[in-house]
Every structure is written in C-alpha cells, then in structure tokens.
Design an enzyme around this catalytic site. Sequence first.
Site, PDB file in Angstrom:
ATOM      1  N   ASP A   1      -6.061   0.409  -0.079  1.00 16.20           N
ATOM      2  CA  ASP A   1      -6.213   0.391   1.370  1.00 16.20           C
ATOM      3  C   ASP A   1      -7.596  -0.168   1.691  1.00 16.20           C
ATOM      4  OD1 ASP A   1      -7.960   2.382   0.690  1.00 16.20           O
ATOM      5  OD2 ASP A   1      -7.084   3.903   1.980  1.00 16.20           O
TER       6      ASP A   1
ATOM      7  N   LYS B   1       0.831  -1.204   0.000  1.00 24.62           N
ATOM      8  CA  LYS B   1       0.000   0.000   0.000  1.00 24.62           C
ATOM      9  C   LYS B   1       0.865   1.252   0.000  1.00 24.62           C
ATOM     10  CE  LYS B   1      -2.012   1.662   3.715  1.00 24.62           C
ATOM     11  NZ  LYS B   1      -2.904   1.870   4.873  1.00 24.62           N
TER      12      LYS B   1
END
Length: 215
Positions: A141, A123
């Site tokens: 996310d 991420k």
Amino acid sequence: MNKIRKTLRLIEKQIKTFKVPSVTQVSARKDPFQVLISCILSLRTKDKTTIEAAHRLFRIADNPKSMLKLPQRRLQKLIYPVGFYRNKTKVILGISRRILEDFSGKVPRGLKRLLSLKGVGRKTANLVLGLAYNIPAICVDTHVHRISNRLGWVRTKTPEQTEYALEEIIPKKEWVDLNTTLVTFGQNICVPVSPLCSKCYIYKHCKRVDVAKSR
C-alpha cells in the site's frame, strides 16, 4: 538480506505498543470473507472508522449469503461513514454474489481468481492471501511503497513495481507480516510528512530518501 531482517526486527520492537491496522485486527477471526470485506471498507478510510464499520456490519452479516439479504440502503447505513460508502456497498454485494455463484460460497485462494472479483486489486488480493490463508504474498500500500523507497531498499515509481522488487530481496517467510509491520510503523513513526526520525529505532539503517524535513 541480513540487514533487512535486522531492520525488520528493530521495527517490530518499536511498534509493539502501537495498534495494528484494522484489517489485521479483523484477520484474528481467521475468516477469509471478513478479511476481504474489511479490505474493501478500509480503502481511503481511517482505521478507526473501518474497524467500527466492520464490527457493525459483521454483527448483522458475516458471510456472502447473509450479506446479499441486506437491502442496499441498510448496508449503506451499516458501513457509513467509510469513504465512498455508496460505491463500496455495490462492490460488497457484487463480490458476495460472485463468491456464491462462482466459488461455492468461499473466498478464492488464488491471486488470479481474487483479481477477477470486481473491486479487488493487487493490494487487497495479496492481503487476503496473506492474512486469511497464510499464503506468502507481499501487500504493497502507500505506506509499504513509501517506506521501502525511503529506506533505500527499492527505487520504484508504483506500488506494483515495489511488490515485484521486494519479492526479490525480502525472505519469503517475512512476506505475510511485512504489510502489518510497515503500515503500523508508517502510521506512527515513519509518517509521510516530517517523519519522527529522532525517535526511530532504525535511523542508522535508513537512507532517508526524499526526506526533506523530519522531527
């Protein structure tokens, strides 16, 4: 593909008046190191706390060299009260040291090299590639994972699965902005519990997967 583009344009229209995520705000400075450190600060931390901590920190230390000059306790005080601030202090110092020793003081531009930094996951790495270097990458996310499944774009169990699935259906030119768009949307309209479907611009385009209750 056309349906997805249309959906994204409607979402962008709806979120125009909302604040973008904290890391996107920091990315306006176009400094890869600050984007990376802001990503670390933002993990499990509210945006308001993240941006305030980032501003305090970068006024004192905005590059790896100056960061390593900070005593550990001083750094902790600067970033407090971000979540897990003690552990993040160690991560930030470790990343700064690696960048100086192994990457000539510059944040690496490749996914593999970013992932070699302790404390950096997919991420964070993808967000840095996109926001700091404008390299096409999809940062997934919890918001992006949830909304992509809720819309019916993908049927995945993990953020990593979602990343790969989205790469197959999202036009590459949309990759960099996708996280900012969906996170802003997810924080204000398509919230985790009881989303604001009555106010949503894309209600007719959403399959509302696993939505048990809405407003």
